[in-house]
Write a protein that holds these residues in place. Sequence first.
Motif, short mmCIF file in Angstrom:
data_model
loop_
_atom_site.label_atom_id
_atom_site.label_comp_id
_atom_site.label_asym_id
_atom_site.label_seq_id
_atom_site.Cartn_x
_atom_site.Cartn_y
_atom_site.Cartn_z
N ARG A 171 0.85 -1.18 0.00
CA ARG A 171 0.00 0.00 0.00
C ARG A 171 0.89 1.24 0.00
O ARG A 171 1.86 1.32 0.77
N GLU A 172 0.54 2.21 -0.85
CA GLU A 172 1.37 3.40 -0.97
C GLU A 172 0.52 4.66 -0.83
O GLU A 172 -0.66 4.67 -1.19
N GLY A 173 1.13 5.70 -0.31
CA GLY A 173 0.44 6.98 -0.17
C GLY A 173 0.35 7.69 -1.50
O GLY A 173 1.31 7.71 -2.26
N VAL A 174 -0.79 8.27 -1.76
CA VAL A 174 -1.05 8.98 -3.01
C VAL A 174 -1.15 10.48 -2.78
O VAL A 174 -0.52 11.27 -3.48
N SER A 175 -1.94 10.86 -1.77
CA SER A 175 -2.17 12.28 -1.54
C SER A 175 -2.65 12.46 -0.11
O SER A 175 -3.27 11.56 0.47
N TYR A 176 -2.38 13.68 0.43
CA TYR A 176 -2.74 13.97 1.80
C TYR A 176 -3.24 15.41 1.88
O TYR A 176 -2.80 16.27 1.11
N ILE A 177 -4.11 15.66 2.87
CA ILE A 177 -4.57 17.02 3.11
C ILE A 177 -4.62 17.27 4.60
O ILE A 177 -5.05 16.41 5.37
N SER A 178 -4.15 18.44 5.01
CA SER A 178 -4.06 18.74 6.43
C SER A 178 -5.42 19.10 7.01
O SER A 178 -6.36 19.43 6.29
N SER B 54 -3.42 22.36 3.55
CA SER B 54 -2.22 22.06 2.76
C SER B 54 -2.34 20.68 2.15
O SER B 54 -2.88 19.76 2.77
N THR B 55 -1.86 20.56 0.93
CA THR B 55 -1.97 19.30 0.20
C THR B 55 -0.61 18.77 -0.22
O THR B 55 0.34 19.55 -0.42
N TYR B 56 -0.53 17.46 -0.33
CA TYR B 56 0.72 16.79 -0.70
C TYR B 56 0.38 15.66 -1.67
O TYR B 56 -0.67 15.03 -1.55
N TYR B 57 1.32 15.42 -2.58
CA TYR B 57 1.09 14.40 -3.60
C TYR B 57 2.33 13.56 -3.82
O TYR B 57 3.46 14.06 -3.75
N ALA B 58 2.11 12.30 -4.11
CA ALA B 58 3.20 11.46 -4.56
C ALA B 58 3.64 11.94 -5.93
O ALA B 58 2.83 12.45 -6.71
N ASP B 59 4.92 11.77 -6.23
CA ASP B 59 5.44 12.23 -7.53
C ASP B 59 4.69 11.59 -8.70
O ASP B 59 4.50 12.22 -9.74
#
Length: 125
Positions: free
Chosen positions: A45-52, A57-62
């Motif tokens: 299982r891998e992380g794709v995207s996150y939101i605070s 704030s948002t974060y994305y896998a490359d």
Amino acid sequence: QVQLVESGGGLVQPGGSLRLSCAASGFTLDYYAIGWFRQAPGKEREGVSYISSSDGSTYYADSVKGRFTISRDNAKNTVYLRMNSLKPEDTAVYYCAARWTTGWVPKNLYEYDYWGQGTQVTVSS
């Protein structure tokens, strides 16, 4: 009863789009960071995207940067993952997860407390 329910998965052709939803019940998402993860057959299982929880704030896998967009609607107690320009390698079961935080965003799946049951996304012609 605390519950996360994903929806919106399905079969889509390469280049197509889907919008996944993660609806919470039994608690309010306002103070929770949300992560979207995926797991393909035979892979971890891998992380794709996150939101605070705080400032959105948002974060994305490359691998999905520029194609996926995470957003939240606290009034609807729901988080979304908009997926554009889908590729066959995006095929996986997608899960959302929640963790109460004061603003930081966990990136490790073991840091999340609540998980949905997953929704299948298949990208194929």
